[in-house]
Design a protein around this motif. Sequence first.
Motif, PDB file in Angstrom:
ATOM      1  N   GLY A  61     -38.631 -29.401  11.409  1.00 23.78           N
ATOM      2  CA  GLY A  61     -37.940 -28.159  11.061  1.00 23.78           C
ATOM      3  C   GLY A  61     -36.498 -28.407  10.654  1.00 23.78           C
ATOM      4  N   GLY A  62     -35.825 -29.302  11.374  1.00 27.00           N
ATOM      5  CA  GLY A  62     -34.453 -29.653  11.030  1.00 27.00           C
ATOM      6  C   GLY A  62     -34.348 -30.336   9.678  1.00 27.00           C
ATOM      7  N   LEU A  63     -35.388 -31.058   9.309  1.00 24.80           N
ATOM      8  CA  LEU A  63     -35.443 -31.707   7.995  1.00 24.80           C
ATOM      9  C   LEU A  63     -35.945 -30.749   6.914  1.00 24.80           C
ATOM     10  N   GLU A  64     -36.348 -29.553   7.334  1.00 24.60           N
ATOM     11  CA  GLU A  64     -36.877 -28.523   6.447  1.00 24.60           C
ATOM     12  C   GLU A  64     -38.095 -29.024   5.678  1.00 24.60           C
ATOM     13  N   MET A  65     -39.043 -29.571   6.441  1.00 24.28           N
ATOM     14  CA  MET A  65     -40.280 -30.058   5.852  1.00 24.28           C
ATOM     15  C   MET A  65     -41.394 -29.932   6.874  1.00 24.28           C
ATOM     16  N   PRO A  66     -42.633 -29.903   6.410  1.00 23.68           N
ATOM     17  CA  PRO A  66     -43.744 -29.865   7.357  1.00 23.68           C
ATOM     18  C   PRO A  66     -43.861 -31.193   8.105  1.00 23.68           C
ATOM     19  N   LEU A  67     -44.351 -31.126   9.305  1.00 19.38           N
ATOM     20  CA  LEU A  67     -44.547 -32.326  10.106  1.00 19.38           C
ATOM     21  C   LEU A  67     -45.448 -33.327   9.384  1.00 19.38           C
ATOM     22  N   SER A  68     -46.386 -32.829   8.614  1.00 16.31           N
ATOM     23  CA  SER A  68     -47.289 -33.730   7.893  1.00 16.31           C
ATOM     24  C   SER A  68     -46.528 -34.666   6.948  1.00 16.31           C
ATOM     25  N   GLU A  69     -45.400 -34.223   6.400  1.00 12.65           N
ATOM     26  CA  GLU A  69     -44.607 -35.088   5.522  1.00 12.65           C
ATOM     27  C   GLU A  69     -43.894 -36.175   6.327  1.00 12.65           C
ATOM     28  N   VAL A  70     -43.456 -35.828   7.524  1.00 16.34           N
ATOM     29  CA  VAL A  70     -42.832 -36.833   8.398  1.00 16.34           C
ATOM     30  C   VAL A  70     -43.878 -37.891   8.764  1.00 16.34           C
ATOM     31  N   VAL A  71     -45.076 -37.433   9.097  1.00 18.77           N
ATOM     32  CA  VAL A  71     -46.161 -38.356   9.457  1.00 18.77           C
ATOM     33  C   VAL A  71     -46.542 -39.221   8.253  1.00 18.77           C
ATOM     34  N   ALA A  72     -46.584 -38.633   7.072  1.00 15.69           N
ATOM     35  CA  ALA A  72     -46.913 -39.410   5.866  1.00 15.69           C
ATOM     36  C   ALA A  72     -45.882 -40.512   5.639  1.00 15.69           C
ATOM     37  N   ARG A  73     -44.605 -40.215   5.866  1.00 13.46           N
ATOM     38  CA  ARG A  73     -43.566 -41.247   5.705  1.00 13.46           C
ATOM     39  C   ARG A  73     -43.731 -42.324   6.770  1.00 13.46           C
TER      40      ARG A  73
END
Length: 85
Positions: A61-73
Motif C-alpha cells: 500500500g505504501g508503494l501504491e501497488m498490489p501485493l502481487s507486484e511486490v511478490v512478482a519482483r
Amino acid sequence: MGIAKGPDSARLGWAVRVLRAERELSQEKLGRAARLHRNYVGAIERGEINPTFRVLLKVAGGLEMPLSEVVARYEKAPPRDRMRR
C-alpha cells in the motif's frame, strides 16, 4: 515478526528496496505511507526480519501497488550472492 536472515528474506528485502528506489521514496517516506517505522522498513530491506502478511500489505500500500507486484519482483530477484547492497 520473526528473526530471519535466510535467502527468502534477503530476496524480499531486495525487491522492496528496488521498488522503493524506483518510486524515489526514502525509507522514511515509505514508512509513513505504510504506517511503519522507517527502521522497520530498513530491517525488511536488509532481510533481517520475516514480515507478516499484514505488514506486506502495508508495504504494498505504501508503494501504491498490489501485493502481487511486490511478490512478482521478489520472484525475479537475483540469487543472494549476486545482490548489490
